[in-house]
Design a protein around this motif. Structure first.
Motif, short mmCIF file in Angstrom:
data_model
loop_
_atom_site.label_atom_id
_atom_site.label_comp_id
_atom_site.label_asym_id
_atom_site.label_seq_id
_atom_site.Cartn_x
_atom_site.Cartn_y
_atom_site.Cartn_z
N HIS A 15 0.82 -1.21 0.00
CA HIS A 15 0.00 0.00 0.00
C HIS A 15 0.86 1.26 0.00
O HIS A 15 0.39 2.32 -0.41
CB HIS A 15 -0.94 0.00 1.20
CG HIS A 15 -2.09 -0.93 1.04
ND1 HIS A 15 -3.28 -0.54 0.48
CD2 HIS A 15 -2.22 -2.23 1.34
CE1 HIS A 15 -4.10 -1.57 0.45
NE2 HIS A 15 -3.50 -2.60 0.97
N GLN A 19 0.08 4.62 -2.10
CA GLN A 19 -0.07 5.92 -1.43
C GLN A 19 0.93 6.93 -1.97
O GLN A 19 0.60 8.11 -2.13
CB GLN A 19 0.06 5.76 0.08
CG GLN A 19 -1.13 5.05 0.69
CD GLN A 19 -0.96 4.80 2.18
OE1 GLN A 19 0.14 4.82 2.71
NE2 GLN A 19 -2.07 4.55 2.85
N GLU A 58 -9.13 0.75 5.95
CA GLU A 58 -7.96 0.58 5.10
C GLU A 58 -8.11 1.39 3.82
O GLU A 58 -9.21 1.80 3.46
CB GLU A 58 -7.78 -0.90 4.74
CG GLU A 58 -7.36 -1.77 5.91
CD GLU A 58 -6.99 -3.17 5.48
OE1 GLU A 58 -6.34 -3.32 4.42
OE2 GLU A 58 -7.36 -4.11 6.19
N PRO A 61 -8.58 0.90 -2.73
CA PRO A 61 -8.07 1.11 -4.09
C PRO A 61 -9.16 1.39 -5.12
O PRO A 61 -8.99 2.24 -5.99
CB PRO A 61 -7.35 -0.19 -4.42
CG PRO A 61 -7.00 -0.77 -3.10
CD PRO A 61 -8.10 -0.36 -2.17
#
Length: 117
Positions: A15, A19, A58, A61
């Motif tokens: 991730h 990010q 979380e 996406p």
């Protein structure tokens, strides 16, 4: 103002790379640079899967990709890598399937190409 092409190569478990790509894209837009496209390649094609089921706290996406698409950024998915990873290339959400040749043409027309791994 410069034109950028971005590519993401990392696995969906990374991730941080996603990010970083998002923050970099936002910084480019804030400085009025153009992001011609974001190309998902290698393991990153799995980010285009419509079957993410993550906890609400979380990074999401699917929502991230849709927001980038809504901002006018072309999202490209490597068709060969997608097929190798078992993705249905007819159900790619905001992504357009593309080959490496198309990506290479976009990259040669851009001022800069930045990879996220």
């Amino acid at each position: 103002m410069s034109q950028y092409v971005l590519s993401l190569h990392s696995d969906v478990s990374n991730h941080d790379a996603l990010q970083q790509l998002l923050r970099f894209t936002q910084a480019l837009q804030a400085q009025e640079h153009q992001v011609a496209c974001i190309f998902l390649y290698q393991q990153a094609v799995l980010f285009a899967s419509q079957h993410f089921n993550l906890a609400s706290d979380e990074l999401q996406p699917t929502q991230l990709w849709q927001s980038l698409h809504d901002a006018g950024i072309a999202l490209k998915l490597c068709v060969t890598a997608a097929e190798k990873h078992g993705l249905d290339t007819t159900q790619c959400g905001p992504f357009e399937v593309a080959g490496l040749a198309e990506f290479a043409m976009l990259a040669t027309k851009a001022d800069k190409w930045v990879q996220f791994k």
